[in-house]
Design a protein around this motif. Structure first.
Motif: not given
Length: 335
Positions: A207-220
């Motif tokens: 859950s933590i890995k997916a959330g961290t990567r997801g935030i970066i994806n949204v900012l991209m």
């Protein structure tokens, strides 16, 4: 109260901006710590909040890892993160505030209202209304586990773009709830998505890995970071979901894994009556994907056991998408 004014903060680094909240008995101070980072380059402002419910811990670790990301060197715009919104509940390991209110049901809040309303008003005025976009991080409730998923109002094209960019395979088309942060932000034309993953009072690595990567994806996706998010072509959209509940009380034995495809009438669990030593079966009344479930071994008649979402074009491939996503991120759920 210290006000957030990014224009007065040096660029390229994180600044801790403390916001005063109503204190605890005995005049103990209560502080909501906001961390702000802005770029020299112009761009939008996004807020990221966690621990809206004081027992939801995954979001804190997601924000910590995000704040250390090297990708922030290419930031355009401003990021405001609040690792612990519900400061009062967090100190007690409680979902609620001391007044027993759910903070996510009292927005936009009021400076003259209840304790919960006053906390909501500070967040709304100092963080939300200073932003153009938002991501709100949550977990399941205590003793309930949620598969990583995005909840968003997909009728809004901007929100849908953010939801898809986040990159988890499951998206629930979720109506706005009265009094929620998402509703109040939406009324002010601030698109917000909610990330739900894991369980209260627990840290879950996937859950933590997916959330961290997801935030970066949204900012991209929003043009705030360099790079292009990998949009999942196989992303599944659910328009409705339901809870399968216990028909008996007793010892609960789960027979299925989170994220799996559930067929109608499939046996999901057994509930053993310790008085008779006989077991009853829990069967799925409809087909869907298991997106959440109880973690308790002792249940009562009527308890919510399995959260099952029904996805557009429902078929077993949805569960296979979740399994592939899970394999990308590493260990078993809950380890």
């Amino acid at each position: 109260m210290t006000q957030i004014n990014p224009a007065k903060l040096a660029s390229g680094q994180w600044h801790n901006v403390p916001l005063s909240l109503p204190g605890a008995p005995g005049n103990s101070d209560a502080i909501m710590h906001c961390f702000v980072r802005r770029s020299r380059k112009p761009g939008p402002t996004i807020f990221i909040t966690a621990a809206m419910h004081g027992d939801e811990l995954n979001g804190l670790e997601i924000i910590r890892r995000f704040m250390r990301s090297r990708k922030l060197g290419g930031l355009q715009g401003t990021v405001i993160v609040v690792p612990v919104v519900n400061v009062h509940g967090f100190g007690m390991g409680s979902r609620y505030l001391p007044d027993r209110r759910d903070l996510n049901r009292v927005f936009p809040g009021s400076a003259k209202g209840s304790l919960a309303a006053r906390v909501a008003e500070v967040l709304m005025q100092e963080v939300v209304l200073r932003s153009d976009f938002g991501i709100d991080l949550h977990t399941g409730a205590i003793h309930r586990f949620n598969v990583p998923q995005i909840r968003a109002e997909l009728d809004n094209e901007v929100v849908e773009g953010m939801a898809r960019a986040f990159g988890v395979p499951l998206v629930l088309n979720s109506e706005l709830r009265e009094g929620s942060l998402r509703e109040s932000a939406g009324q002010n034309n601030i698109p917000v998505i909610v990330y739900e993953a894991g369980e209260a009072l627990r840290l879950d690595e996937i859950s933590i890995k997916a959330g961290t990567r997801g935030i970066i994806n949204v900012l991209m996706h929003l043009g705030m970071l360099n790079g292009t998010p990998r949009i999942r072509k196989e992303q599944a959209i659910a328009d409705n979901s339901y809870w399968e509940r216990a028909s008996d009380s007793g010892v609960f034995q789960c027979l299925v894994k989170p994220g799996t495809y559930i067929q109608k009438d499939q046996v999901l669990a057994r509930i053993m009556n310790p008085s008779t030593m006989e077991a009853s079966e829990v069967r799925a009344s409809r087909a869907g994907v298991l997106v959440g479930l109880t973690q308790l071994a002792l249940v009562y008649e009527g308890d919510a056991l399995f959260h099952i979402a029904r996805y557009r074009g429902m078929h077993e491939d949805v569960a296979q998408q979740v399994e592939r996503f899970h394999e990308e991120l590493g260990p078993e759920y809950g380890t």
